[in-house]
Design a protein around this motif. Structure first.
Motif, PDB file in Angstrom:
ATOM      1  N   LEU A  14      20.544   5.245  33.203  1.00 34.78           N
ATOM      2  CA  LEU A  14      21.306   5.339  34.433  1.00 34.78           C
ATOM      3  C   LEU A  14      22.685   5.909  34.162  1.00 34.78           C
ATOM      4  O   LEU A  14      23.253   5.709  33.092  1.00 34.78           O
ATOM      5  CB  LEU A  14      21.436   3.961  35.084  1.00 34.78           C
ATOM      6  N   GLN A  15      23.220   6.625  35.146  1.00 31.94           N
ATOM      7  CA  GLN A  15      24.555   7.173  34.989  1.00 31.94           C
ATOM      8  C   GLN A  15      25.256   7.212  36.340  1.00 31.94           C
ATOM      9  O   GLN A  15      24.617   7.193  37.388  1.00 31.94           O
ATOM     10  CB  GLN A  15      24.489   8.584  34.416  1.00 31.94           C
ATOM     11  N   ARG A  16      26.573   7.261  36.278  1.00 35.39           N
ATOM     12  CA  ARG A  16      27.347   7.336  37.513  1.00 35.39           C
ATOM     13  C   ARG A  16      27.027   8.630  38.275  1.00 35.39           C
ATOM     14  O   ARG A  16      26.847   9.682  37.669  1.00 35.39           O
ATOM     15  CB  ARG A  16      28.839   7.329  37.195  1.00 35.39           C
ATOM     16  N   SER A  17      26.973   8.516  39.571  1.00 36.89           N
ATOM     17  CA  SER A  17      26.791   9.703  40.394  1.00 36.89           C
ATOM     18  C   SER A  17      28.028  10.589  40.283  1.00 36.89           C
ATOM     19  O   SER A  17      29.164  10.113  40.374  1.00 36.89           O
ATOM     20  CB  SER A  17      26.567   9.299  41.853  1.00 36.89           C
ATOM     21  N   ASP A  18      27.814  11.862  40.074  1.00 34.22           N
ATOM     22  CA  ASP A  18      28.939  12.790  40.002  1.00 34.22           C
ATOM     23  C   ASP A  18      29.612  12.969  41.353  1.00 34.22           C
ATOM     24  O   ASP A  18      30.807  13.273  41.424  1.00 34.22           O
ATOM     25  CB  ASP A  18      28.456  14.162  39.513  1.00 34.22           C
ATOM     26  N   ARG A  19      28.857  12.754  42.390  1.00 30.98           N
ATOM     27  CA  ARG A  19      29.360  13.056  43.732  1.00 30.98           C
ATOM     28  C   ARG A  19      29.833  11.836  44.504  1.00 30.98           C
ATOM     29  O   ARG A  19      30.796  11.914  45.275  1.00 30.98           O
ATOM     30  CB  ARG A  19      28.243  13.764  44.515  1.00 30.98           C
ATOM     31  N   PHE A  20      29.164  10.712  44.288  1.00 28.04           N
ATOM     32  CA  PHE A  20      29.478   9.529  45.091  1.00 28.04           C
ATOM     33  C   PHE A  20      29.826   8.335  44.207  1.00 28.04           C
ATOM     34  O   PHE A  20      29.095   7.340  44.151  1.00 28.04           O
ATOM     35  CB  PHE A  20      28.313   9.202  46.043  1.00 28.04           C
ATOM     36  N   TRP A  21      30.928   8.472  43.509  1.00 31.70           N
ATOM     37  CA  TRP A  21      31.498   7.363  42.737  1.00 31.70           C
ATOM     38  C   TRP A  21      32.973   7.284  43.114  1.00 31.70           C
ATOM     39  O   TRP A  21      33.797   8.081  42.669  1.00 31.70           O
ATOM     40  CB  TRP A  21      31.331   7.587  41.242  1.00 31.70           C
ATOM     41  N   PHE A  22      33.273   6.319  43.991  1.00 30.58           N
ATOM     42  CA  PHE A  22      34.635   6.180  44.501  1.00 30.58           C
ATOM     43  C   PHE A  22      35.363   5.058  43.766  1.00 30.58           C
ATOM     44  O   PHE A  22      34.843   3.937  43.647  1.00 30.58           O
ATOM     45  CB  PHE A  22      34.613   5.902  46.004  1.00 30.58           C
ATOM     46  N   ALA A  23      36.558   5.374  43.306  1.00 30.92           N
ATOM     47  CA  ALA A  23      37.329   4.392  42.537  1.00 30.92           C
ATOM     48  C   ALA A  23      37.586   3.128  43.339  1.00 30.92           C
ATOM     49  O   ALA A  23      37.652   2.018  42.775  1.00 30.92           O
ATOM     50  CB  ALA A  23      38.649   5.018  42.080  1.00 30.92           C
ATOM     51  N   ASP A  24      37.756   3.259  44.643  1.00 25.50           N
ATOM     52  CA  ASP A  24      38.016   2.086  45.474  1.00 25.50           C
ATOM     53  C   ASP A  24      36.757   1.567  46.150  1.00 25.50           C
ATOM     54  O   ASP A  24      36.817   0.783  47.090  1.00 25.50           O
ATOM     55  CB  ASP A  24      39.081   2.408  46.518  1.00 25.50           C
ATOM     56  N   GLY A  25      35.604   2.025  45.685  1.00 26.11           N
ATOM     57  CA  GLY A  25      34.340   1.540  46.245  1.00 26.11           C
ATOM     58  C   GLY A  25      34.098   0.080  45.912  1.00 26.11           C
ATOM     59  O   GLY A  25      34.651  -0.455  44.944  1.00 26.11           O
TER      60      GLY A  25
END
Length: 326
Positions: A14-25
């Motif tokens: 698994l890896q972080r989404s390049d497009r939908f990884w928000f720091a304040d998520g």
């Protein structure tokens, strides 16, 4: 078992989404191979269904996933495996919700299809978003005898029909797509899946059915086409009577050569909307039929087209019941 493992992929893949990884998520969503970090409020405002799938940040599954992707303190949403949500469809949904790629009639078909699938009652059940995607699909593939008499949208036609039958889009759109695929495409070249058992293995240049079409959809198309032909054949082979005997005689003289023969030559027996339009547009006035009779017959043929269109809904419903969805 962690949600990543439940999806059949080990956490290390698994890896972080390049497009939908928000720091304040505040919410992790794992749909292998990507993990998105989004704002819980963005999803929650569209569906109450998601709330029951959220795990607290201290839950072991949430902690395990957080460790894998280098996150801490986020809740985790565990989407049931049996919903079979595609990660690309979910990212299409996020692109719409975050106004990165909003849904419009000019959106790529793949984007509209992805959002419609994931927002449907069969998956995440986001009624406002599903309604919008449904409306756009209806705009792209309008119903009614007039639009489909003059133009067929051929791009992604089979894919759109499969969506319509799987995800309960509006009846008019479903009718439009069923009519279009059944009458204007070679949806089952060899006739191998005709529920009537009438196969055509010797058909010239016969190939495989369109890969987007399921067996159920192919059978429904066969049933609809058979109904169209059975209903329209007596209309086609009956000379249209006009108000004046002289006009009726002219129509009768031209009926075989200019109505029946072209329909037999180009499959018009199974394409009643197009054939009725062609009959109405033929040069009856130039052949001597009076204005009154020409206008009267045009209205009769238009009414026949409206009647066919209404019947398509009933035939489609009967076929769907005969071949129920899994």
């Amino acid at each position: 078992m962690s949600p990543a493992l439940a999806n059949g992929i080990a956490p290390k893949k698994l890896q972080r989404s390049d497009r939908f990884w928000f720091a304040d998520g505040s919410l992790l969503v794992s749909l292998p191979p990507s993990v998105c970090r989004v704002h819980r409020s963005i999803l929650a405002r569209h569906s109450t269904r998601l709330a029951s799938w959220v795990l607290d940040p201290t839950d072991p599954a949430a902690l395990a996933l957080s460790t894998t992707v280098g996150d801490s303190g986020s809740s985790l949403i565990v989407i049931p495996d049996d919903l079979a949500i595609d990660s690309r469809d979910f990212e299409a949904l996020l692109a719409h919700l975050y106004h990165d790629s909003s849904l419009t009639p000019k959106s790529p078909f793949e984007h509209v299809a992805g959002v419609l699938r994931v927002a449907s009652p069969r998956q995440l059940d986001l009624p406002p978003v599903f309604g919008l995607a449904n409306d756009i699909l209806e705009t792209l593939f309008p119903g009614g005898p007039v639009p489909f008499t003059y133009s067929h949208h051929t791009g992604h036609l089979e894919e759109a029909l499969e969506l319509a039958l799987q995800y309960d889009v509006s009846l008019e759109t479903k009718k439009a797509l069923l009519y279009s695929v059944a009458t204007s495409t070679n949806f089952d070249p060899k006739g191998e899946h005709d529920p009537s058992g009438e196969e055509a293995h010797d058909a010239p240049d016969a190939g495989a059915p369109h890969p987007a079409l399921s067996l159920r959809t192919i059978r429904i198309c066969h049933r609809l086409l058979a109904s169209l032909i059975a209903d329209f054949t007596p209309v086609l082979f009956t000379v249209a009577a006009a108000s004046h005997m002289a006009c009726t005689d002219i129509i009768a003289d031209r009926w075989m050569d200019d109505v029946i023969s072209p329909a037999l030559a180009d499959g018009g027996v199974g394409r009643p909307l197009e054939t009725l339009s062609r009959i109405a547009a033929w040069r009856w006035k130039e052949e001597g039929v009076c204005d009154e009779c020409v206008e009267s017959k045009k209205e009769e043929w238009a009414e026949e087209a409206r009647s066919v269109w209404e019947k398509v809904g009933g035939w489609a419903e009967e076929a769907e019941k005969e071949f129920p969805r899994d």
